[in-house]
Design an enzyme around this catalytic site. Structure first.
Site, PDB file in Angstrom:
ATOM      1  CB  CYS A  80       1.425  38.106  60.658  1.00  0.00           C
ATOM      2  SG  CYS A  80       2.064  36.443  60.898  1.00  0.00           S
ATOM      3  CE  LYS A  82       3.205  39.086  69.590  1.00  0.00           C
ATOM      4  NZ  LYS A  82       4.270  38.640  68.673  1.00  0.00           N
ATOM      5  CG  ASP A 130      -3.481  43.354  68.194  1.00  0.00           C
ATOM      6  OD1 ASP A 130      -2.791  43.090  69.208  1.00  0.00           O
ATOM      7  OD2 ASP A 130      -3.197  42.936  67.054  1.00  0.00           O
ATOM      8  CG  HIS A 182      -0.669  40.324  63.510  1.00  0.00           C
ATOM      9  ND1 HIS A 182      -1.271  39.080  63.449  1.00  0.00           N
ATOM     10  CD2 HIS A 182       0.657  40.089  63.695  1.00  0.00           C
ATOM     11  CE1 HIS A 182      -0.346  38.145  63.605  1.00  0.00           C
ATOM     12  NE2 HIS A 182       0.832  38.721  63.744  1.00  0.00           N
ATOM     13  CD  GLN A 204       4.402  43.692  68.574  1.00  0.00           C
ATOM     14  OE1 GLN A 204       5.390  44.123  69.159  1.00  0.00           O
ATOM     15  NE2 GLN A 204       4.345  42.455  68.096  1.00  0.00           N
TER      16      GLN A 204
END
Length: 415
Positions: free
Chosen positions: A374, A236, A210, A133, A213
């Site tokens: 993104c 999220k 990261d 991202h 997700q």
């Protein structure tokens, strides 16, 4: 070694009852019942989280950490409850390893600037992957420009899987940081982050993951992973916007200088010199998003009651169903076909621009994301302008998928 999601689920999980706790899913858009498949951008909040935020504003609102009066202490306790619950949720060793931020982007910027300014020098190398991202690309570009470090990219194949042999080739004594996504927001790929971490640690290189997700979709254990930094966002995972978490190993955080200056992150201030507060407060300057933190504490309790293994199994069931149904549509191409995937399906319809796909689906009250998500470098690598993306949550249903399939067929008829 590919990581796979567990498939064990409780037989008594009532998904319709869980779905009913999300008020927005009862809404109609354009005269049709809402099908919300944009969870990769932001998931929805259950009523109990909304109620908890409202209750805070009605009955507990005060500034935190600074007041001796009862209301301030009550607000502080409610705000700090998220830190206590999150430590257990991701199995951090210490509460002070849970840093409050405004989201994944803020968390990554914190590490890039605070760790990077202290440790990066001319010619040092930062490894990221081809599927990152923008939030895990741009902060590293910025610190590289500031310090003279060099950004290196781990390539991926046409299925959307990282080429680990290339990662091992790039990893060297020059490497000072590895920053990779756990789950791709565009491709759904679940990366073998444990193997990446182990390999980097063999060179004594820290790793930032990261997890924006990943944490909403699977059980994450930062100690088992041995992650040095792990970043994610509340919005999220059925929580409020403007709130996120940076997990960092206590030893590393203690050695890092503050990222921002202001109130609450200080120990003593004079005009000659300022000394810093202990972690986690050293990195939490100014008045925080208190109501969001209070709401997030309730979100964690909600997810714990369902069980992350159950959530993972439910989403894998829906992903399999959606993949099978969409694969049967003539002219539809799924972008991202890794063996190990989370519940994200990016797709193209032959000769129809993704923006047109999303616009027509919206007329049927089917919310998907369109564009580059993104992740412009991913689109460049596939030679496409963007995709339509259906990102599935545990509160979705097979009926939602059927509606999506019918909507896509309508798009094809329309054009």
């Amino acid at each position: 070694m590919q990581e796979t999601l567990k498939t064990v689920t409780k037989t008594n999980t009532d998904w319709e009852a869980i779905r009913s706790q999300f008020p927005i899913l009862k809404h109609e858009v354009n005269g049709h019942k809402l099908v919300y498949l944009d969870n990769g951008a932001s998931s929805q909040m259950p009523q109990r989280v909304i109620d908890r935020i409202n209750d805070y504003h009605s009955n507990e609102h005060a500034n935190v950490h600074r007041g001796i009066h009862t209301l301030s202490q009550k607000a502080t306790d409610a705000f700090e409850l998220a830190r206590k619950r999150m430590r257990k949720f991701i199995n951090a060793q210490y509460e002070e390893e849970i840093i409050y931020t405004t989201g994944t982007t803020d968390s990554i910027n914190l590490v890039a600037q605070s760790y990077g300014r202290k440790h990066f020098n001319e010619g040092d190398e930062i490894l990221i992957s081809a599927m990152e991202h923008h939030a895990n690309i741009v902060p590293w570009q910025m610190i590289a420009e500031q310090t003279g470090a060099v950004l290196k990219v781990i390539p991926m194949d046409n299925n959307g899987e990282l080429l680990l042999n290339e990662f091992h080739r790039l990893l060297s004594s020059k490497t000072k940081m590895v920053a990779v996504v756990h789950v791709s927001n565009t491709l759904g790929t679940i990366n073998p982050v444990q193997e990446i971490i182990e390999s980097a640690h063999a060179y004594d290189v820290p790793v930032l993951i990261d997890g924006a997700q990943a944490v909403p979709h699977m059980k994450v254990d930062v100690q088992a992973l041995d992650a040095d930094f792990y970043a994610f966002s509340a919005h999220k995972m059925c929580g409020p916007t403007g709130f996120g978490i940076l997990y960092g190993k206590r030893k590393l955080l203690n050695e890092m200088p503050p990222y921002r200056g202001g109130g609450d992150m200080i120990d003593k201030v004079t005009f000659e010199k300022t000394t810093w507060n202990d972690i986690p407060h050293k990195f939490e300057a100014g008045t925080p998003p208190i109501s969001a933190g209070v709401g997030f504490a309730e979100t964690i309790a909600f997810l714990n009651e369902i069980g992350m293994d159950n959530i993972a199994a439910r989403e894998q069931e829906l992903l399999k169903y959606a993949t099978e149904k969409l694969s049967m549509i003539d002219g539809l191409q799924i972008v991202g076909t890794a063996k190990s995937k989370a519940s994200v399906i990016s797709f193209l319809l032959k000769d129809i621009h993704p923006t047109d796909v999303g616009t027509i689906l919206d007329q049927k009250s089917i919310a998907v994301r369109t564009g580059h998500h993104c992740t412009q470098p991913i689109m460049d690598s596939f030679g496409i302008p963007g995709t339509a993306r259906a990102s599935i949550s545990f509160y979705n249903s097979k009926d939602d998928i059927d509606r999506l399939v019918d909507g896509i067929k309508y798009v094809q008829e329309f054009f």
